[in-house]
Scaffold this motif. Sequence first.
Motif, PDB file in Angstrom:
ATOM      1  N   PHE A 253       0.827  -1.204   0.000  1.00  0.00           N
ATOM      2  CA  PHE A 253       0.000   0.000   0.000  1.00  0.00           C
ATOM      3  C   PHE A 253       0.864   1.258   0.000  1.00  0.00           C
ATOM      4  CE2 PHE A 253      -4.206  -1.815   1.878  1.00  0.00           C
ATOM      5  CZ  PHE A 253      -4.317  -2.618   0.756  1.00  0.00           C
TER       6      PHE A 253
ATOM      7  N   TYR B 195      -7.411   4.866   1.269  1.00  0.00           N
ATOM      8  CA  TYR B 195      -7.493   3.631   2.061  1.00  0.00           C
ATOM      9  C   TYR B 195      -7.920   3.931   3.496  1.00  0.00           C
ATOM     10  CZ  TYR B 195      -5.687  -0.181   4.964  1.00  0.00           C
ATOM     11  OH  TYR B 195      -5.544  -1.172   5.908  1.00  0.00           O
ATOM     12  N   TYR B 196      -7.286   4.903   4.125  1.00  0.00           N
ATOM     13  CA  TYR B 196      -7.629   5.196   5.516  1.00  0.00           C
ATOM     14  C   TYR B 196      -8.994   5.861   5.647  1.00  0.00           C
ATOM     15  CZ  TYR B 196      -3.221   3.614   7.423  1.00  0.00           C
ATOM     16  OH  TYR B 196      -2.171   2.822   7.824  1.00  0.00           O
TER      17      TYR B 196
ATOM     18  N   THR C 273     -11.581   4.809   4.293  1.00  0.00           N
ATOM     19  CA  THR C 273     -12.573   3.736   4.370  1.00  0.00           C
ATOM     20  C   THR C 273     -12.854   3.311   5.800  1.00  0.00           C
ATOM     21  OG1 THR C 273     -10.965   1.913   4.169  1.00  0.00           O
ATOM     22  CG2 THR C 273     -11.800   2.883   2.129  1.00  0.00           C
TER      23      THR C 273
ATOM     24  N   LEU D 163     -11.398   3.797  -4.495  1.00  0.00           N
ATOM     25  CA  LEU D 163     -10.193   3.094  -4.058  1.00  0.00           C
ATOM     26  C   LEU D 163      -9.488   2.455  -5.251  1.00  0.00           C
ATOM     27  CD1 LEU D 163      -8.825   2.585  -1.310  1.00  0.00           C
ATOM     28  CD2 LEU D 163      -9.989   0.378  -1.225  1.00  0.00           C
TER      29      LEU D 163
ATOM     30  N   GLY E 172      -5.796   3.315  -6.673  1.00  0.00           N
ATOM     31  CA  GLY E 172      -4.843   2.222  -6.816  1.00  0.00           C
ATOM     32  C   GLY E 172      -4.309   2.126  -8.232  1.00  0.00           C
TER      33      GLY E 172
END
Length: 207
Positions: A22, A33-34, A36, A79, A83
């Motif tokens: 990550f 990501y965080y 979420t 996300l 990514g």
Amino acid sequence: MGLQDLPDVVAAHRQHFPNGFFARLGPRFLRRYYRTFLDGPLAVALIVEVSGVPSGYLVGVLDPVQHRRLLLTYHGVALAACGLFGLMRRPTVLTRFVLTRARRYLTALRRSRDRVIESVDGPRIAVLSNVVVAEHARGLGLGTLLVDAFLAQARDVGRDRACLVTVAGPDGAGSFYTKSGWQHTRDATGADGQRLSHFERDLSEMV
């Protein structure tokens, strides 16, 4: 943890897990990501401060299966876009992703199409995902404070056990978890070839 904490959390993640997959996707992906963990009813996101300065954080999930479904439903597109952006900018990371993770991620996406909530027999498990304490604040018991807060929430919502994974050997936090009452269950090789130690905690033993 709130949106205002994400820059500090992302910086701490990149500092303490620089070789993680990550982290290699870059700060844009880490921020998403965080995020979420911030609005998920089955997620835990905690910050600890010393004299008003963020000095540690923890994220985890109280029901991995249901949290994954909610994550893919409400954050999946954003996300995936972050990514993909990170992968396109880093060809070596893209190659590694195709070789080690692509099939597993595609399988998870296919399963997410089934929105029926299934009952699962067996122990109900919470997962501690990441915990970090800043170097300047170590020795103050902040790691124990964060982990105990997570375990208390897991127990309060009826989880039977909690689990986590850390790097095996002296570079990981295995000794900390062993001293804190966690049980080492096994070592295994992760997707990137790194040896990982798995730990569990029986929440029925907590008072």
